[in-house]
Design an enzyme around this catalytic site. Structure first.
Site, short mmCIF file in Angstrom:
data_model
loop_
_atom_site.label_atom_id
_atom_site.label_comp_id
_atom_site.label_asym_id
_atom_site.label_seq_id
_atom_site.Cartn_x
_atom_site.Cartn_y
_atom_site.Cartn_z
CG ASP A 179 -2.33 0.55 0.87
OD1 ASP A 179 -1.88 1.73 0.96
OD2 ASP A 179 -3.65 0.07 0.98
CG HIS A 209 -5.50 3.52 1.57
ND1 HIS A 209 -4.65 2.26 1.32
CD2 HIS A 209 -6.61 4.11 0.62
CE1 HIS A 209 -5.63 1.44 0.37
NE2 HIS A 209 -7.41 2.35 0.43
CB SER A 374 -9.34 0.61 0.39
OG SER A 374 -8.92 0.61 -1.00
#
Length: 496
Positions: A179, A209, A374
């Protein structure tokens, strides 16, 4: 933002395993329908006329094993005019430490057995239920994956309970968060997060994120597998995008580290969690994923946020029957498929993906609320780690784990329109409603996040300020305090 197929972007909107037993062998300690009689004795006993009254309740009978010559099962059964092959006889026990049987019997048999000196236990069979631990002060997604009941309430609060029947919670499993990086010092990781690969010198999570994904997969308070290890594999930059070449380089590092870790004490298995996608398909990305699977590394991927067919994008095109990777779609608290979620036959399973609270990049105590496939993906990653730690036979077998994951999934609960071939399975960790539970909560004891047994309490989140508190430091008990986090408010913007 849209990117060419050579770039990867984040898929986020900002806001009891059963082991197959060996074939029973007489004298090896397994429960068996074999009594150890010779075929001649069995034949003679089976052909004898019987006045046994069939039916009755199920009883467990155990013999006196302290006797110098404990009776054989066939002998005791013959006294009440039964044989091992009678339809009322369910099990016979004939091992080195105890002998007995289970059978449906009426009072005349029970009375006879109670009068036998070489029979020590005649006990009616009772139901046995596993005890699940329930962790209060959890986000809604954790309750959704650990209950078959409807979940309702404020999906931005911590008013929910997470239930599990294996306290290891993924201990020994390595979760590779491929990520934007991970803030490994965040309080929810408790020292379990490490820096691994980075495509650039700066290993920090400039986007947030990856830290959010890692918190849902394995963080304290917010995480499914809060005993697992986190490895930060940074392949995306601070704008949430990156090149497929860097992503494949990150996967290469994961395979190498996995091979090294396999020989280290306490290692259970590896999972790559990938909450990003391409604007199309990439044969190179797909080949790297299949190679990792062949190396025994489990893979979870986001289905994508385009509201289209998941088979049209990498890496979600590896879902369904195309490989042993698990492709994940998103639902909200009402169990409806999220409007942004990709669907179709390449989606294996759905998980909570709307208004998900988890760790954030700004400080070691900041959290954030995000939505997207996600956010759904690390719920699946966490359950995979949970199941691997619970059942060692799943740890290095991606196909077997995927099968177990789909077998334990809830059916006929997910609602909403989907593309053809979508089974609409809902993620579940094997714990459903109605199981007796022990309630726990996370606490901060001398700087270490631990758990204590408590009654369920409600803890709200105020998203109206940039740095508000979930709770003040109250209910102090010595050095034990309730955990508090700052909350970062985010706008709702699609980033795929």
């Amino acid at each position: 933002m849209r990117v060419s197929f050579a770039s990867a972007t984040l898929l986020a909107v900002w806001t009891s395993s059963i082991l197959a037993a060996p074939t029973p062998q007489h004298g090896h300690g397994f429960i068996s329908n074999s009594t150890g009689m010779t075929s001649e004795v069995a034949s003679a006993t089976s052909s004898a006329p019987s006045s046994h009254q069939t039916g009755g309740e199920e009883y467990v009978v155990i013999f006196n094993n302290s006797s110098p010559t404990p009776p054989h099962v066939a002998e005791v059964l013959s006294r009440i005019e039964l044989t091992s092959d009678h339809s009322d006889v369910k099990y016979t026990f004939n091992n080195s430490v105890f002998r007995g049987f289970v059978a449906n019997m009426k009072s005349h048999c029970i009375d006879a057995l109670n009068n036998m000196t070489d029979v020590t236990h005649v006990e009616k069979s009772v139901s046995i239920a596993s005890f699940a631990t329930t962790r209060s002060g959890s986000p809604w997604g954790l309750q959704r994956v650990s209950s078959s009941s409807t979940v309702s309430g404020d999906d931005r609060s911590l008013d929910f309970a997470y239930s599990f029947n294996d306290a290891k919670l993924g201990q020994g499993v390595d979760i590779y968060v491929v990520d934007t990086g991970v803030r490994t010092t965040h309080a929810v990781f408790g020292g379990r997060a490490k820096q691994g690969f980075s495509f650039q010198i700066d290993t920090s999570d400039g986007d947030g994120h990856g830290t959010h994904v890692a918190g849902t997969a394995a963080g304290a308070v917010f995480g499914v597998a809060s005993g697992a290890n986190i490895w930060a594999v940074k392949v995306l930059g601070s704008d949430g995008s990156g090149a497929s070449s860097d992503t494949i380089a990150g996967m290469n590092w994961v395979v190498q580290n996995h091979e090294t870790r396999k020989s280290q004490p306490g290692f259970v298995g590896s999972i790559m969690s990938m909450s990003w996608g391409l604007a199309g398909t990439s044969s190179a990305i797909d080949a790297a994923i299949k190679a990792a699977l062949s190396a025994g590394i489990h893979v979870s991927v986001a289905a994508g946020n385009s509201g289209k067919d998941a088979c049209s994008f990498s890496p979600s095109d590896n879902g369904g029957g195309n490989s042993d990777a698990v492709s994940v779609g998103s639902i909200g608290i009402s169990n409806a498929v999220s409007s942004f979620s990709n669907t179709g036959k390449c989606v294996d399973i759905y998980a909570p993906g709307e208004n998900i609270l988890s760790s954030w990049k700004d400080s070691d105590t900041t959290i954030q609320c995000l939505s997207g496939t996600s956010m759904a993906t690390p719920h699946v990653t966490g359950v995979m780690a949970y199941l691997m730690a619970q059942d060692a036979s799943l740890a290095a077998d991606p196909a077997k784990l995927k099968s177990a994951l789909l077998s334990s999934a809830l059916k006929s609960i997910v609602t909403g329109s989907v593309n053809s071939g979508d089974q609409k399975f809902l993620l579940n960790n094997g714990v459903t409603a109605g199981v007796p539970s022990i309630t726990r909560r996370w606490v901060n004891a001398g700087g270490n996040i631990t758990e204590e047994v408590v009654q369920k309490e409600k803890r709200g989140v105020n998203l109206n300020s940039l740095a508000s508190w979930i709770s003040d430091l109250v209910d102090k008990k010595g050095n034990t305090e309730r955990l508090k986090f700052a909350v970062k408010r985010g706008e709702t913007v699609l980033r795929y």
